[in-house]
Design an enzyme around this catalytic site. Structure first.
Site, mmCIF file in Angstrom:
data_model
loop_
_atom_site.group_PDB
_atom_site.id
_atom_site.type_symbol
_atom_site.label_atom_id
_atom_site.label_comp_id
_atom_site.label_asym_id
_atom_site.label_seq_id
_atom_site.Cartn_x
_atom_site.Cartn_y
_atom_site.Cartn_z
ATOM 1 N N ILE A 123 43.683 43.289 39.177
ATOM 2 C CA ILE A 123 42.444 43.139 38.667
ATOM 3 C C ILE A 123 41.984 44.134 38.050
ATOM 4 O O ILE A 123 40.946 44.149 37.038
ATOM 5 C CB ILE A 123 41.649 42.613 39.918
ATOM 6 C CG1 ILE A 123 40.379 41.783 39.608
ATOM 7 C CG2 ILE A 123 41.129 44.023 40.760
ATOM 8 C CD1 ILE A 123 39.745 41.183 40.655
ATOM 9 N N ASN A 180 52.323 53.266 46.358
ATOM 10 C CA ASN A 180 51.564 54.554 47.020
ATOM 11 C C ASN A 180 51.636 54.146 48.456
ATOM 12 O O ASN A 180 51.370 52.934 49.152
ATOM 13 C CB ASN A 180 50.315 54.451 46.688
ATOM 14 C CG ASN A 180 49.887 54.554 45.231
ATOM 15 O OD1 ASN A 180 50.825 55.459 44.585
ATOM 16 N ND2 ASN A 180 49.044 54.051 44.484
ATOM 17 N N HIS A 239 52.501 47.025 48.400
ATOM 18 C CA HIS A 239 52.571 46.472 47.117
ATOM 19 C C HIS A 239 53.449 47.522 46.072
ATOM 20 O O HIS A 239 53.092 48.653 46.335
ATOM 21 C CB HIS A 239 51.179 45.897 46.574
ATOM 22 C CG HIS A 239 50.321 46.929 46.573
ATOM 23 N ND1 HIS A 239 49.525 47.279 47.504
ATOM 24 C CD2 HIS A 239 49.947 47.808 45.580
ATOM 25 C CE1 HIS A 239 48.691 48.302 47.464
ATOM 26 N NE2 HIS A 239 48.838 48.637 46.356
HETATM 27 P P1 AMP Z 1 46.786 51.104 45.273
HETATM 28 O O1 AMP Z 1 45.924 52.165 45.224
HETATM 29 O O2 AMP Z 1 48.135 51.404 45.290
HETATM 30 O O3 AMP Z 1 46.568 50.642 47.002
HETATM 31 O O4 AMP Z 1 46.502 49.773 44.756
HETATM 32 C C1 AMP Z 1 45.728 48.700 44.963
HETATM 33 C C2 AMP Z 1 45.508 48.071 43.884
HETATM 34 O O5 AMP Z 1 44.874 47.042 44.153
HETATM 35 C C3 AMP Z 1 44.518 48.450 42.689
HETATM 36 O O6 AMP Z 1 45.223 48.847 41.706
HETATM 37 C C4 AMP Z 1 43.366 47.560 42.602
HETATM 38 O O7 AMP Z 1 43.107 47.348 41.552
HETATM 39 C C5 AMP Z 1 44.169 46.187 42.911
HETATM 40 N N1 AMP Z 1 43.348 45.179 43.640
HETATM 41 C C6 AMP Z 1 42.276 45.346 44.413
HETATM 42 N N2 AMP Z 1 41.783 43.981 44.746
HETATM 43 C C7 AMP Z 1 42.441 43.021 43.979
HETATM 44 C C8 AMP Z 1 42.452 41.615 43.755
HETATM 45 N N3 AMP Z 1 41.398 40.900 44.273
HETATM 46 N N4 AMP Z 1 43.383 41.122 42.946
HETATM 47 C C9 AMP Z 1 44.142 42.011 42.195
HETATM 48 N N5 AMP Z 1 44.289 43.173 42.544
HETATM 49 C C10 AMP Z 1 43.418 43.995 42.996
#
Ligand code: AMP
Ligand code: ZN
Length: 132
Positions: free
Chosen positions: A30, A84, A97
């Protein structure tokens, strides 16, 4: 369970789905900060990569490879892959992820250099870190 990615996969929250199979789901991040920034996640709720069993790990990484190859076939010039593990490493969503960042020659995106001014002692680190 109060997990945003589990809710997305149940269809309770909308997403920009790119790929899905029995075990894996992938969607655009997102943040929309890099063209095609994609997240690949297991359907099974696991905290991070190190909590994933071998099968789950392989399912996510095989899908990551498949999606990366697909993006290259669409014309992107390169790919960065990142995951991460834990808050200290910047993990914000506690459902494992893998980030895929499609790249283009000469794009201005920068993958952060963690300590550009430090030089750690590699001999000492080898003793500390190696697996015997
Ligand atoms: P991390 O910092 O590796 O945990 O990455 C989490 C990622 O999830 C971030 O890049 C956010 O932009 C992404 N994220 C959070 N909420 C959503 C959502 N509803 N849909 C898609 N991506 C998301
Ligand atoms: Zn979850």
């Amino acid at each position: 369970m109060d997990c945003i990615f589990c809710k997305i996969m149940k269809g309770e929250i909308p997403s920009y789905k790119i790929y899905e199979d029995e075990h894996v789901f992938a969607m655009l991040d997102i943040a929309a900060d890099v063209e095609g920034h994609t997240l690949v996640l297991p359907k099974k709720h696991v905290l991070d990569m190190n909590e994933a069993d071998e099968q789950t790990f392989a399912q996510v990484m095989n899908a990551t490879k498949r999606i990366s190859a697909h993006y290259i076939s669409l014309g992107y010039d390169g790919i960065n892959v990142l995951t991460n593990c834990k808050a200290s490493a910047g993990q914000e969503v506690m459902h494992w992820h893998v980030h895929i960042f499609p790249r283009r020659n000469g794009d201005e995106a920068k993958i952060k250099v963690l300590h550009p001014d430090k030089q750690f002692n590699l001999e000492e680190l080898t003793k500390k870190l190696r697996i015997d």
